[in-house]
Structure formats: C-alpha cells, structure tokens
Design an enzyme around this catalytic site. Structure first.
Site, PDB file in Angstrom:
ATOM      1  N   GLU A   1      -0.071   8.125  -2.189  1.00 49.74           N
ATOM      2  CA  GLU A   1       0.183   7.163  -3.271  1.00 49.74           C
ATOM      3  C   GLU A   1       1.508   6.427  -3.121  1.00 49.74           C
ATOM      4  OE1 GLU A   1       0.416   6.976  -8.187  1.00 49.74           O
ATOM      5  OE2 GLU A   1      -0.125   8.846  -7.178  1.00 49.74           O
TER       6      GLU A   1
ATOM      7  N   LYS B   1      -5.241   7.503 -10.083  1.00 56.09           N
ATOM      8  CA  LYS B   1      -5.747   8.364 -11.149  1.00 56.09           C
ATOM      9  C   LYS B   1      -7.266   8.362 -11.023  1.00 56.09           C
ATOM     10  CE  LYS B   1      -2.984  10.634 -13.747  1.00 56.09           C
ATOM     11  NZ  LYS B   1      -2.337  11.174 -12.554  1.00 56.09           N
TER      12      LYS B   1
END
Length: 481
Positions: A274, A290
C-alpha cells in the site's frame, strides 16, 4: 538559498538491489527501498541509500538531529523537524544522458515515521503499553543514492553537492566516500547468515480481538464512529540476521513497496502493498487499501473469491469511508477543487490475498511541502478508521500495546520536495531480542467477529509462515536482476 547540484550518471554494478544492499551492509545504518513486484504506475525503481550524513529521530528524550562530531539540534516535534530539515531545496540536476522516467529519490531523507508520531498532532489517551520503546521517527540524510530501474535493469548513481552548513553538508572527503561505496557495491554478495524465531505469542487473544469487534459495533450503533481499524500483534524470540529474514519474507510475499531499515537498535523488514502518499512536484496521490479476501487454492476458487470481493457491499463501504477520509485530509492542503478519485474499488492480486484499492489525487497548494501534507494526513487513514480522532481513541482503548512503527510509513523525502511513502503493514520489526508482526482490519457496522479474525489470519499468513519455517538457507529469487 544555496544551490545544490545533483549529478545523475549511469553506472555498472554486478548485482540487483538486494545483493547490492547485502554487499554494502556493515555496522552503520542502512536502508533499501525495493520494488519486488513492479506494477503499472508503481514499483519501477528501487533505491539503496548511501552512507548517512545525519540522523533525525524522535524518542522518549525528544526530537533530535544528530551528526558525527557536531552538537545535537533539538526540535519541538517530528513534524517541525521534517519541515525544517526536509523541505524542498534549490536543486539543479545534471545528467549526461536521458534518465528513465520516474526517478523519484535522488538524495535527501529516507526512513520511517511511526504511527505514534500522531500523539504530537492529536490529543489521545495514554492507556496502551509502549513495549518495546522504540523511536516514533527515524530518518537518515544521504547525499548518495544508488537507483535501480527495474524495467531496464540499469543502475544510476545520484550524488549531491552543496553547502557545508546544511544538507548535504558537503565536505572535501565526499568524492572518496562515494567511490568507496561503489567499490563495496561491486564486491561479491556475502553468504546468507541464519536466523531463528521462537514460538509466536499472541499479544491479543482471539477472544479479546472478537470482543473488540463487538465494542466497535456498539460504538458505531451509538453514532460514535463509522469504522475502526482494529489490529493485533504477535511476538516471538529472535536470533540471527534480520536481513536474511527480510530476504525470506520478500521471496514469500513480493509487493511493490518492500523495504529494509537497519540501525544498531532495530531492524524493519517490510513487504507493504500500500502506498500512503506520493508527492511529485505538487501532484499528490494516495492509494488506500480496504477490502480483503484470501486467494483461492484453485484457479476457479481464486476467481470466485475475486468476484466475491468485487461485489461485497461491506468491503466497498469500508473502502469508500477511507477514500472519503483521505479526500478530506488531503483537501486541507490541496488547491480548491483539485481533489478527485480517478480509480475506485480496483482489485489487485498478491501472494495470499486479493485487495480492494482506490486512488485519490490532488494538487498541493502553492507554498506547501511534504511536512504540511504529512501533518494534514497523519496517521494513514486506512489504519485508523473514521472519523479519524474518534477511531484513534477507540484504538487506544482496545489495543493493549502501542503500535510503534506499525501503521506508520516508510519511504523517502527527497531534496526537491518529492515524497513517496508506503504504509507499514505486512512488516516484521526486530528489536530487543524479538520479532514483532501485526495484522488487523477495518471494522464496520455489519462486521462479523469470527470473520474479522479470519481476515487477519489471511493477511498475516505469509508472514507467520516464514517465521514458523525459519531460515530458508537460499537467496530469495523474487526481485528482477
């Protein structure tokens, strides 16, 4: 403002990034930012930092700039220090030939900003235990960077010259020091040294984690929060070489943002998928993750899991909340009307999981820099929940241990004011004779406690498999050479 000249030249080195880092290791701190899984738009360059010209850190004693032979310089907090030391300089880049697109780090600061640096920005209770006590921030300044372009498999050396009374603190010995780095980088890579981890200890039981999920659901029902990122830590006794652990982790879990930081007091082996924040010129990009599902055991099962994640209303809701949070955070320092979401709910495959990823972009306001962007967005919204402050207060109440480096960011702030930071997840921290890993997930109104626990198991599966298996004995093959 004194001009800094950065010379960029193509060089020949016999190894890839990992072997080069291994050849350069010694007693001094070292950092490797590696792209072990190049992907479109990210993971095109890897960087091996040269010798440290200074370190900038925050610990229990305060925030300090330290240079060999010089008096320490103190700062009020990490963000004031970054604004003072890592702001954009007047830089002239000199290259004898065209350099491939995307060279981001040419010199400046490289290191880690821990989650708990947020305590300098937000009023939080102090109930979680700080164990072990590690710096909230640690950066080192470098005037030499060895940059590896993954698509062409070509090395470039970046060296910075400028004033002696500020970064890069140029002295007459720098040419010899840079030549010594190259000579050592051309040595044969050393043999791997073993490591061993003991039995893992859960620092939060399954019962405690699932109880935490229920507490968060009650808080959501009462209107206190919308989402909270709840995490748990596992520890094990550790002996041996943290670098070899990093190599084994990358072999098992190649991602675009792998990193290794080594200091006398701690080591960090990170395999993060990420990106937290990238600042290139005035263009800001965030890529919050997410939404997660385990990879399937067969192609059909894998495709079914991917399709399930794509259609999951719960995971879309989790993702959208964090996208809105990042839009709001970035919007505090962005030009009016510039914040946009060019990619929503994209799916990316990794070794053990599918992840749902969105992209937020904006234009930073004129006159602002990396420290302003960090202040506005810290800590990473994907690791807190929303609203951010209420979620962080819930985290402090429910998690027994402070997060330390976990849920913070690793990367660089370069001398031109560019920045690229990953989120510290899928990461092992080695310190005080033990190795620590941490996993978690976003809890929303319809979260199922057992399912949330299982999601943390899926996220940490590759990490704990490596720890349980121990030293592999062979060099990891994941990175291109």
């Amino acid at each position: 403002m004194s001009e800094i000249v950065v010379s960029v030249r193509r060089i020949d080195l016999p190894h890839g990034p990992r072997e080069t880092m291994a050849a350069l290791r010694g007693d001094a701190p070292g950092v490797l930012l590696e792209s072990a899984l190049p992907m479109e738009g990210q993971g095109q360059w890897s960087y091996v930092a040269g010798a440290a010209r200074a370190t900038l850190y925050t610990d229990a004693g305060g925030t300090v700039l330290r240079r060999t032979g010089q008096a320490d310089m103190g700062f009020a907090d990490p963000f004031e220090a970054l604004e003072a030391m890592a702001s954009a300089k007047q830089v002239r880049v000199v290259a004898d030939e065209p350099v491939p697109e995307g060279l981001g780090f040419i010199g400046g600061w490289v290191g880690v900003l821990g989650y708990d640096a947020a305590r300098h920005l937000h009023r939080l209770p102090e109930t979680a235990q700080d164990e072990p006590s590690l710096p909230q921030m640690w950066w080192m300044a470098v005037d030499q960077v060895l940059a590896y372009h993954q698509p062409s498999r070509q090395w470039w050396e970046c060296t910075s010259s400028g004033p002696g009374d500020g970064w890069p603190w140029t002295t007459t010995d720098r040419l010899a020091a840079w030549a010594d780095t190259l000579a050592r980088a051309r040595r044969p890579a050393p043999s791997r040294r073993p490591w061993m981890a003991g039995a893992r200890q859960l620092r939060m039981s399954r019962e405690g984690f699932e109880s935490g999920v229920e507490h968060i659901r009650e808080a959501i029902a009462n209107g206190e929060v919308l989402q909270v990122n709840l995490t748990r830590r596992e520890d094990a006794a550790f002996q041996g070489d943290a670098w070899s652990l990093y190599e084994d982790l990358v072999a098992a879990h190649p991602v675009p943002f792998t990193a290794f930081i080594e200091t006398p007091d701690f080591s960090i082996a990170s395999c993060s998928p990420e990106r937290f924040l990238k600042l290139q010129g005035r263009t800001v990009q965030a890529r919050p993750i997410k939404g997660t599902v385990a990879r399937g055991r067969t192609p059909d099962e894998d495709a079914a899991n991917r399709d399930w994640l794509a259609a999951s209303e719960k995971n879309r809701a989790e993702n959208l909340m964090i996208v809105d949070l990042m839009r709001n955070d970035i919007g505090r320092v962005a030009e009016l009307g510039s914040v946009r979401v060019p990619d929503l709910f994209a799916l990316e495959p990794y070794a053990s999981v599918w992840q749902m990823v969105s992209t937020v972009q904006a234009t930073l306001r004129e006159g602002l820099g990396p420290a302003d962007l960090l202040r506005a967005c810290w800590p990473p919204g994907s690791m807190t929940g929303a609203p951010k402050l209420a979620a962080m207060q819930a985290i402090e109440a429910l998690e027994p241990l402070r997060r330390g480096f976990y849920a913070g960011s690793i990367g660089y702030i370069d001398c031109r004011g560019n920045m690229d930071l990953s989120v510290v997840i899928r990461t092992a921290v080695v310190a005080r004779g033990k190795v620590m890993v941490q996993v978690g997930g976003g809890i929303v109104a319809d979260s199922d406690p057992a399912s949330e626990w299982n999601e943390t198991v899926a996220k940490g599966e590759r990490l704990v498999r490596v720890l349980d298996a121990g030293f592999s004995g062979s060099a990891s093959p994941a990175a291109p050479r």
